[in-house]
Design an enzyme around this catalytic site. Sequence first.
Site, PDB file in Angstrom:
ATOM      1  N   ASP A  68     -10.175   5.744  -2.849  1.00 37.64           N
ATOM      2  CA  ASP A  68      -8.977   6.360  -2.267  1.00 37.64           C
ATOM      3  C   ASP A  68      -9.059   7.882  -2.371  1.00 37.64           C
ATOM      4  O   ASP A  68      -9.355   8.423  -3.437  1.00 37.64           O
ATOM      5  CB  ASP A  68      -7.750   5.833  -3.029  1.00 37.64           C
ATOM      6  CG  ASP A  68      -6.471   5.976  -2.237  1.00 37.64           C
ATOM      7  OD1 ASP A  68      -6.371   6.898  -1.413  1.00 37.64           O
ATOM      8  OD2 ASP A  68      -5.551   5.163  -2.460  1.00 37.64           O
TER       9      ASP A  68
ATOM     10  N   CYS B 260       0.864  -1.182   0.000  1.00 40.17           N
ATOM     11  CA  CYS B 260       0.000   0.000   0.000  1.00 40.17           C
ATOM     12  C   CYS B 260       0.903   1.236   0.000  1.00 40.17           C
ATOM     13  O   CYS B 260       1.679   1.432   0.939  1.00 40.17           O
ATOM     14  CB  CYS B 260      -0.904  -0.021   1.232  1.00 40.17           C
ATOM     15  SG  CYS B 260      -2.000   1.405   1.296  1.00 40.17           S
ATOM     16  N   GLY B 261       0.789   2.045  -1.036  1.00 40.96           N
ATOM     17  CA  GLY B 261       1.685   3.194  -1.183  1.00 40.96           C
ATOM     18  C   GLY B 261       1.342   4.336  -0.244  1.00 40.96           C
ATOM     19  O   GLY B 261       2.218   4.871   0.443  1.00 40.96           O
ATOM     20  N   HIS B 262       0.043   4.705  -0.188  1.00 48.08           N
ATOM     21  CA  HIS B 262      -0.300   5.797   0.734  1.00 48.08           C
ATOM     22  C   HIS B 262      -0.026   5.329   2.160  1.00 48.08           C
ATOM     23  O   HIS B 262       0.430   6.113   3.000  1.00 48.08           O
ATOM     24  CB  HIS B 262      -1.765   6.251   0.537  1.00 48.08           C
ATOM     25  CG  HIS B 262      -2.740   5.592   1.464  1.00 48.08           C
ATOM     26  ND1 HIS B 262      -3.364   4.389   1.186  1.00 48.08           N
ATOM     27  CD2 HIS B 262      -3.162   5.941   2.699  1.00 48.08           C
ATOM     28  CE1 HIS B 262      -4.141   4.049   2.204  1.00 48.08           C
ATOM     29  NE2 HIS B 262      -4.040   4.978   3.130  1.00 48.08           N
TER      30      HIS B 262
ATOM     31  N   CYS C 221      -3.227   7.236  -4.627  1.00 43.18           N
ATOM     32  CA  CYS C 221      -2.985   5.791  -4.541  1.00 43.18           C
ATOM     33  C   CYS C 221      -1.590   5.427  -5.071  1.00 43.18           C
ATOM     34  O   CYS C 221      -1.336   5.475  -6.286  1.00 43.18           O
ATOM     35  CB  CYS C 221      -4.059   5.023  -5.308  1.00 43.18           C
ATOM     36  SG  CYS C 221      -3.960   3.249  -5.019  1.00 43.18           S
ATOM     37  N   GLY C 222      -0.724   5.026  -4.139  1.00 45.30           N
ATOM     38  CA  GLY C 222       0.666   4.757  -4.509  1.00 45.30           C
ATOM     39  C   GLY C 222       0.850   3.556  -5.414  1.00 45.30           C
ATOM     40  O   GLY C 222       1.568   3.618  -6.432  1.00 45.30           O
ATOM     41  N   THR C 223       0.187   2.440  -5.067  1.00 43.49           N
ATOM     42  CA  THR C 223       0.341   1.263  -5.926  1.00 43.49           C
ATOM     43  C   THR C 223      -0.429   1.459  -7.234  1.00 43.49           C
ATOM     44  O   THR C 223      -0.031   0.956  -8.284  1.00 43.49           O
ATOM     45  CB  THR C 223      -0.110  -0.017  -5.193  1.00 43.49           C
ATOM     46  OG1 THR C 223      -1.425   0.196  -4.656  1.00 43.49           O
ATOM     47  CG2 THR C 223       0.838  -0.387  -4.069  1.00 43.49           C
TER      48      THR C 223
ATOM     49  N   HIS D 110      -8.314  -3.861  -7.408  1.00 44.01           N
ATOM     50  CA  HIS D 110      -8.590  -2.429  -7.443  1.00 44.01           C
ATOM     51  C   HIS D 110      -9.024  -2.010  -8.852  1.00 44.01           C
ATOM     52  O   HIS D 110      -8.503  -2.529  -9.841  1.00 44.01           O
ATOM     53  CB  HIS D 110      -7.325  -1.641  -7.101  1.00 44.01           C
ATOM     54  CG  HIS D 110      -6.825  -1.833  -5.694  1.00 44.01           C
ATOM     55  ND1 HIS D 110      -6.474  -3.048  -5.166  1.00 44.01           N
ATOM     56  CD2 HIS D 110      -6.591  -0.929  -4.714  1.00 44.01           C
ATOM     57  CE1 HIS D 110      -6.070  -2.898  -3.915  1.00 44.01           C
ATOM     58  NE2 HIS D 110      -6.117  -1.615  -3.618  1.00 44.01           N
TER      59      HIS D 110
HETATM   60  O1  PYC Z   1      -1.827   3.921  -1.929  1.00 43.20           O
HETATM   61  O2  PYC Z   1      -1.317   1.934  -2.681  1.00 43.20           O
HETATM   62  C1  PYC Z   1      -2.094   2.722  -2.170  1.00 43.20           C
HETATM   63  C2  PYC Z   1      -3.447   2.264  -1.793  1.00 43.20           C
HETATM   64  C3  PYC Z   1      -3.987   1.023  -1.979  1.00 43.20           C
HETATM   65  C4  PYC Z   1      -5.282   1.075  -1.475  1.00 43.20           C
HETATM   66  C5  PYC Z   1      -5.495   2.323  -0.990  1.00 43.20           C
HETATM   67  N1  PYC Z   1      -4.364   3.042  -1.194  1.00 43.20           N
END
Ligand code: PYC
Length: 332
Positions: free
Chosen positions: A249, A90-92, A253-255, A223
């Site tokens: 999100d 999870c990036g965030h 969203c990082g990923t 997702h």
């Molecule tokens: O930021 O990767 C992310 C992420 C995944 C689900 C919610 N945020």
Amino acid sequence: MVSSKFFCVDGHTCGNPVRLIVGGAPTLHGSDMLEQRADFLKRYDWIRTGLMFEPRGHDMMSGAMLLPPTRPDCDVAVLFIETSGCLPMCGHGTIGVITLALEEGLITPREPGKVYLDTPAGLVVAEYFEKEGYIESVRLTNVPSYLAESGLSVDLPGLGKIRVDVAYGGNFYAIVEAQENFPGLENVGVAQLLEWSPRLRQALNDKYKIAHATDARIHGVSHIQWTGKPGSDTADWRNAVFYGEKALDRSPCGTGTSARLAQLYARGALKVGDTMRHESLIGSVFVGGIKEAAKLGDHDGIIPTIEGWARKTGDNTLLLDDRDPYMTGFQL
Ligand code: PYC
């Protein structure tokens, strides 16, 4: 009465919540973080549901716990807990965890300025930038990301045919770009996205079997990433990422941004060294970059970087008490 107490530091990354469990996390079994994630889901999922869902959390709640690393090249391991389950990456969440953990003095990186993180999806390196005693921003070098499939399509009742690319950025994303039956994110409301997304994900997973190119333990589209034009002329793209049953999100969203970079790279629209400013539904921005090319099985992928910021919102002691009929949470 049996009551379990969890000490948490709450915050958000570019608008999306992060609840870092700093006391009360269980000890897990497993030789790597994917195995420990499976152990957690088998024996302790009640902790996740109790701390993420109402009445202690909400549909968008997202959290993590720090654990001893399972690999010698890492400072710390992280297990992500969300309303949607335990994501491989999870990036965030990572940006929030690193910010909160450093500001609370919970980790001492062996190399100043960098934390080596053991995540279920693999090694993630988080560089952090300090200002006046706080963490101003975090840039993570994510796991190898790649375009897995392009031009998949399904027919959705009431919406029609939808074409997607599927890319991996730590989770599998179906990326929906503007097309005949989707006029772009800027022209669609949140209620519509929440109605379409679970049906689209189900239809894609029923029709296609998606598995990671080098680790089949990671599989399935989890997702949906809706894309469109940004609201500000300083950003390149806007997205809205749907996950779990009801979550959209609030961060870019990082990923999801990693998956989008991999898709644009595979298409020749971005190259190594390029960056992209990615805007969220609420206008917050991550800066994504393509650090280098990577090979995943037969796929030409990338090593992406994601930079964003997080802020602490408070300290929180939560109880899961077996007298409480909603100890393990609920979702409407
Ligand atoms: O930021 O990767 C992310 C992420 C995944 C689900 C919610 N945020």
